[in-house]
Write a protein that holds these residues in place. Structure first.
Motif, PDB file in Angstrom:
ATOM      1  N   ARG A   5     -47.681  20.112   9.907  1.00  0.00           N
ATOM      2  CA  ARG A   5     -46.529  19.245  10.145  1.00  0.00           C
ATOM      3  C   ARG A   5     -46.911  17.892  10.726  1.00  0.00           C
ATOM      4  N   LYS A   6     -48.061  17.801  11.408  1.00  0.00           N
ATOM      5  CA  LYS A   6     -48.442  16.567  12.102  1.00  0.00           C
ATOM      6  C   LYS A   6     -49.608  15.881  11.405  1.00  0.00           C
ATOM      7  N   GLU A   7     -49.414  14.596  11.124  1.00  0.00           N
ATOM      8  CA  GLU A   7     -50.419  13.829  10.388  1.00  0.00           C
ATOM      9  C   GLU A   7     -51.756  13.783  11.106  1.00  0.00           C
ATOM     10  N   GLU A   8     -51.721  13.617  12.440  1.00  0.00           N
ATOM     11  CA  GLU A   8     -52.981  13.525  13.175  1.00  0.00           C
ATOM     12  C   GLU A   8     -53.777  14.822  13.090  1.00  0.00           C
ATOM     13  N   ASN A   9     -53.086  15.953  13.021  1.00  0.00           N
ATOM     14  CA  ASN A   9     -53.778  17.236  12.886  1.00  0.00           C
ATOM     15  C   ASN A   9     -54.414  17.377  11.506  1.00  0.00           C
ATOM     16  N   VAL A  10     -53.691  16.902  10.485  1.00  0.00           N
ATOM     17  CA  VAL A  10     -54.236  16.932   9.121  1.00  0.00           C
ATOM     18  C   VAL A  10     -55.482  16.062   9.039  1.00  0.00           C
ATOM     19  N   GLU A  11     -55.395  14.857   9.572  1.00  0.00           N
ATOM     20  CA  GLU A  11     -56.535  13.939   9.520  1.00  0.00           C
ATOM     21  C   GLU A  11     -57.746  14.516  10.249  1.00  0.00           C
ATOM     22  N   ARG A  12     -57.499  15.155  11.393  1.00  0.00           N
ATOM     23  CA  ARG A  12     -58.598  15.739  12.161  1.00  0.00           C
ATOM     24  C   ARG A  12     -59.268  16.872  11.393  1.00  0.00           C
ATOM     25  N   ALA A  13     -58.465  17.743  10.784  1.00  0.00           N
ATOM     26  CA  ALA A  13     -59.012  18.884  10.051  1.00  0.00           C
ATOM     27  C   ALA A  13     -59.794  18.432   8.825  1.00  0.00           C
ATOM     28  N   VAL A  14     -59.241  17.476   8.092  1.00  0.00           N
ATOM     29  CA  VAL A  14     -59.918  16.969   6.896  1.00  0.00           C
ATOM     30  C   VAL A  14     -61.258  16.337   7.275  1.00  0.00           C
ATOM     31  N   LYS A  15     -61.259  15.547   8.334  1.00  0.00           N
ATOM     32  CA  LYS A  15     -62.500  14.905   8.790  1.00  0.00           C
ATOM     33  C   LYS A  15     -63.533  15.959   9.182  1.00  0.00           C
ATOM     34  N   ASP A  64     -32.649  32.960  12.040  1.00  0.00           N
ATOM     35  CA  ASP A  64     -32.712  32.154  10.820  1.00  0.00           C
ATOM     36  C   ASP A  64     -34.039  31.415  10.717  1.00  0.00           C
ATOM     37  N   LYS A  65     -34.477  30.824  11.834  1.00  0.00           N
ATOM     38  CA  LYS A  65     -35.725  30.059  11.799  1.00  0.00           C
ATOM     39  C   LYS A  65     -36.920  30.963  11.511  1.00  0.00           C
ATOM     40  N   ILE A  66     -36.947  32.116  12.142  1.00  0.00           N
ATOM     41  CA  ILE A  66     -38.061  33.052  11.939  1.00  0.00           C
ATOM     42  C   ILE A  66     -38.124  33.506  10.487  1.00  0.00           C
ATOM     43  N   MET A  67     -36.989  33.904   9.940  1.00  0.00           N
ATOM     44  CA  MET A  67     -36.980  34.395   8.556  1.00  0.00           C
ATOM     45  C   MET A  67     -37.212  33.265   7.555  1.00  0.00           C
ATOM     46  N   ASP A  68     -36.677  32.093   7.837  1.00  0.00           N
ATOM     47  CA  ASP A  68     -36.868  30.953   6.931  1.00  0.00           C
ATOM     48  C   ASP A  68     -38.339  30.580   6.811  1.00  0.00           C
ATOM     49  N   ILE A  69     -38.998  30.397   7.952  1.00  0.00           N
ATOM     50  CA  ILE A  69     -40.386  29.926   7.931  1.00  0.00           C
ATOM     51  C   ILE A  69     -41.365  31.042   7.594  1.00  0.00           C
ATOM     52  N   ASN A  70     -41.157  32.213   8.162  1.00  0.00           N
ATOM     53  CA  ASN A  70     -42.138  33.284   8.013  1.00  0.00           C
ATOM     54  C   ASN A  70     -42.046  34.035   6.688  1.00  0.00           C
ATOM     55  N   ASP A 127     -39.106  22.558   4.783  1.00  0.00           N
ATOM     56  CA  ASP A 127     -38.415  21.498   4.045  1.00  0.00           C
ATOM     57  C   ASP A 127     -38.778  21.611   2.564  1.00  0.00           C
ATOM     58  N   ALA A 128     -37.774  21.810   1.714  1.00  0.00           N
ATOM     59  CA  ALA A 128     -38.022  22.008   0.274  1.00  0.00           C
ATOM     60  C   ALA A 128     -38.754  20.822  -0.339  1.00  0.00           C
ATOM     61  N   GLU A 129     -38.397  19.597   0.059  1.00  0.00           N
ATOM     62  CA  GLU A 129     -39.070  18.414  -0.486  1.00  0.00           C
ATOM     63  C   GLU A 129     -40.541  18.389  -0.074  1.00  0.00           C
ATOM     64  N   HIS A 130     -40.810  18.785   1.159  1.00  0.00           N
ATOM     65  CA  HIS A 130     -42.194  18.824   1.631  1.00  0.00           C
ATOM     66  C   HIS A 130     -43.003  19.843   0.823  1.00  0.00           C
ATOM     67  N   ARG A 131     -42.410  20.992   0.558  1.00  0.00           N
ATOM     68  CA  ARG A 131     -43.122  22.015  -0.232  1.00  0.00           C
ATOM     69  C   ARG A 131     -43.440  21.481  -1.624  1.00  0.00           C
ATOM     70  N   THR A 149     -40.173  30.754   3.031  1.00  0.00           N
ATOM     71  CA  THR A 149     -41.065  29.698   2.543  1.00  0.00           C
ATOM     72  C   THR A 149     -42.227  30.279   1.752  1.00  0.00           C
ATOM     73  N   ALA A 150     -42.699  31.472   2.132  1.00  0.00           N
ATOM     74  CA  ALA A 150     -43.769  32.118   1.365  1.00  0.00           C
ATOM     75  C   ALA A 150     -43.311  32.380  -0.063  1.00  0.00           C
ATOM     76  N   PHE A 151     -42.066  32.823  -0.201  1.00  0.00           N
ATOM     77  CA  PHE A 151     -41.521  33.092  -1.537  1.00  0.00           C
ATOM     78  C   PHE A 151     -41.335  31.806  -2.337  1.00  0.00           C
ATOM     79  N   PHE A 152     -40.742  30.792  -1.716  1.00  0.00           N
ATOM     80  CA  PHE A 152     -40.460  29.566  -2.465  1.00  0.00           C
ATOM     81  C   PHE A 152     -41.724  28.777  -2.793  1.00  0.00           C
TER      82      PHE A 152
END
Length: 277
Positions: free
Chosen positions: A63-73, A134-140, A91-95, A143-146
């Protein structure tokens, strides 16, 4: 002198064969493209690294750009083929952007590792409100299904693929205070079973990994509590906490040709803790 030389030659030959086997194992995913969600830390990062070490090109996300950049580096410094993008899997658009970016960057998708999870609630299960459920079932779970729905057409184009859901040993044995989270992980075991016969005709395998107590930031509230950690260790045959690499290697195995006859299964990575559904 001859015997000594022959022995040395034999050892060299054995060493060369061992080296060759290691190289083949490390390259067993050569040419494959993987998406790993929540892959900038912990189990997700370990899975991304293990896949890339075996030759896959990996799209890491968080979710966080700085974490993505750190991991990629970090992974690129290890000469691994990776790219990264920001993705809130809720977020469906993010997926959609995650899958699109992967196809644009690497040409397709062969592997999906759905690792993202949340747990906004701790306590008596009947005290859990609807928003937290709702949050637990949505994310856990959802999202795996979609995400699966999004990657399947790309896997079909490439002749097949592999999907791995990261569940938890809590899916078999609910953790005290983590009732809703445990239920969501049990649901992933069911999702694995339900998708398997539907995707097998397309040469897409679906498996699940159920980690036990793994030393990550996500589980720190558990393993930093010495009394709780000790109770876990009493239930395990291997008397140590798990580390992310313990899970990452199993994920990479399930995505490789070594696991070509394995689908619809959940593999516990829990140090020998008993687990039965």
């Amino acid at each position: 002198m001859f015997l000594r030389s022959a022995g040395l030659t034999g050892r060299r030959l054995l060493s060369n064969q061992t080296q060759a086997r290691r190289m083949m194992s490390q390259g067993s995913l050569s040419g494959k493209v993987a998406i790993v969600t929540a892959s900038t830390d912990g189990i997700g990062l370990a899975a991304a690294r293990s896949l890339a070490q075996r030759g896959a090109s990996v799209m890491v996300s968080s979710r966080k750009e700085e974490n993505v950049e750190r991991a990629v580096k970090q992974l690129r410094s290890e000469n691994l083929s990776v790219s990264g993008t920001v993705c809130n899997v809720g977020d469906a658009e993010h997926r959609d952007c995650l899958v699109t970016a992967t196809v644009q960057q690497f040409g397709g998708v062969d592997i999906l590792v759905s690792n993202a999870a949340v747990n906004p609630f701790f306590g008596h299960m009947l005290d859990c409100g609807e928003d937290a459920w709702d949050k637990i079932m949505d994310i856990n779970v959802k999202t795996a299904f979609f995400l699966t729905k999004l990657v399947v057409p790309h896997m079909e184009k490439r002749g097949g693929g592999s999907i791995v859901f990261i569940a938890s040993i809590a899916g078999y044995q609910p953790f005290t205070g983590l009732g809703p989270y445990s239920v969501s992980k049990t649901a992933l075991l069911g999702l694995t079973k339900a998708l398997t016969p539907e995707l097998s005709p397309y040469n897409i395998r679906v498996n699940c990994v159920a980690p036990g107590l793994i030393k990550t930031r996500f589980s720190s509230a558990i393993w930093k509590n010495e009394d709780v950690a000790e109770e876990f260790l009493k239930q395990q045959s291997i008397k140590r906490l798990g580390v992310p690499e313990d899970v990452g290697g199993v994920v990479a195995f399930l995505c490789s040709s070594d696991a070509a006859f394995i689908t619809g299964e959940t593999i516990p990575v829990a140090g020998g803790m008993n687990c039965r559904l």
